[in-house]
Design an enzyme around this catalytic site. Structure first.
Site, PDB file in Angstrom:
ATOM      1  NE  ARG B  38      43.042  33.292  33.624  1.00 52.44           N
ATOM      2  CZ  ARG B  38      44.067  33.540  34.437  1.00 52.44           C
ATOM      3  NH1 ARG B  38      45.286  33.702  33.954  1.00 52.44           N
ATOM      4  NH2 ARG B  38      43.863  33.664  35.733  1.00 52.44           N
ATOM      5  CB  SER B 107      52.012  33.460  30.779  1.00 49.37           C
ATOM      6  OG  SER B 107      50.716  33.962  30.860  1.00 49.37           O
ATOM      7  CE  LYS B 136      47.216  30.712  33.439  1.00 48.22           C
ATOM      8  NZ  LYS B 136      48.404  31.296  32.767  1.00 48.22           N
TER       9      LYS B 136
END
Ligand code: NI
Lengths: 211, 211
Positions: B38, B107, B136
């Site tokens: 990510r 998600s 995040k």
């Protein structure tokens, strides 16, 4: 690829309060031949929604539609092509994903980059920034009109001069040999988008007539 | 998809001074079953280079490799799959691009999202954030272990509990019915990455034994 001379890129920060698709439609009415969606800030979903709107409008106006960087979005909306910078996915990898029929344009700032793009099968290149610009986040030093002359002399695929091109300096670029120009802020930030686009088209036509 | 129980996502900000691939290799040595890259900040070219390193390591360790968001990178390095958030390209559009064989994870933060992902053909879903997290950028309110219970009751594809899961609270998640967990900072930010990964694996094994 289809012949073009005026390439307009979105720049939403230059027209606060106006809808992107309205501004770009005016540019198409004024004679833009290619529209590129460039958006490095919005979520993918937002970019996709913008791309859908521009895809519809560009179909309506018969204008070529290019998506900057977001290959997935370009494929999803069936854009005509993608545009990649030197920090984006390499040309060969991008070609593998999009196949032979999509246009691929590559930003170049030096003659080796331009030649590499040509050798790698790019459909066109951007040559610039000719003049200083703060349109892109990562600003590169301007390459001046000498780079336009170098590309014209040494590269055989279409090239579009880009970077800080305004009505007051476009003739310098055309005199340096550019036959295609890319404009952002001067068009999308104009009060009269259509009229300003038409003025650029006239300058292009005049340069062609003189050539 | 191949069975899994411990899913580890990269988080380079949690291990300043250590190379990402070294940290992730230790997680694989400790028993991570899936590694996700990510990276929403680096250039595409940098993401591609990281993905190539992780693709090689995950092959070496027989670990599933997922790329977050960057479908083009996933295709280029032949990752096993992609992971998408609710603001990313919609599942149906992504499936169109990657084809039937790549894994797609989604998600989810609410049961409607989980059911939509299942109905849309997702291979697995993330369920969370179970606990508060600042991993995040765009933080969502935690959904608590009640969401884990709801997903377990109502969704039939594999789900992985995610968000703020640490050694001190993992048992709550397992007791709520999660059989797969995703960990970021507690593993990649650990002084002993391999040892910490092994501790999570033991907790997972213990929960399974008790079930
Ligand atoms: Ni995303």
């Amino acid at each position: 690829m289809k012949e073009f001379e005026l390439y307009v890129i979105t720049g939403e920060n230059f027209h606060p309060g106006r809808a992107m698709e309205d501004v770009m439609e005016e540019a198409m009415q004024g004679g833009a031949d290619i529209i590129q969606l460039r958006d490095k800030k919005s979520s993918k979903l937002e970019v996709l929604e913008k791309a859908r709107k521009l895809r519809q409008l560009t179909y309506d106006y018969g204008v070529t539609f290019i998506v900057n960087d977001h290959i997935d979005v370009a494929l999803t909306v069936d854009a005509d092509g993608i545009h990649l910078g030197q920090d984006d996915l390499p040309l060969a990898d991008a070609r593998q994903i999009v196949g032979p029929d999509k246009l691929i344009g590559i930003s170049t700032h030096a003659i080796e980059e331009a030649k590499a793009a040509e050798a790698g099968g790019a459909d066109y290149i951007g040559a610039g920034p000719v003049f200083p610009t703060n349109t892109k986040e990562d600003v590169v030093d301007p390459v001046a009109t000498s780079y336009v002359q170098a590309v014209k002399a040494e590269v055989n695929i279409p090239f579009v001069a880009i970077g800080g091109i305004k009505l007051h300096n476009v003739d310098e670029v055309l005199e340096a040999g550019a036959e295609r120009i890319c404009v952002v802020s001067e068009i999308v930030g104009a009060e009269d988008v259509k009229g300003t686009t038409e003025m650029f088209k006239k300058r292009l036509a005049a340069a062609k007539g003189e050539a």
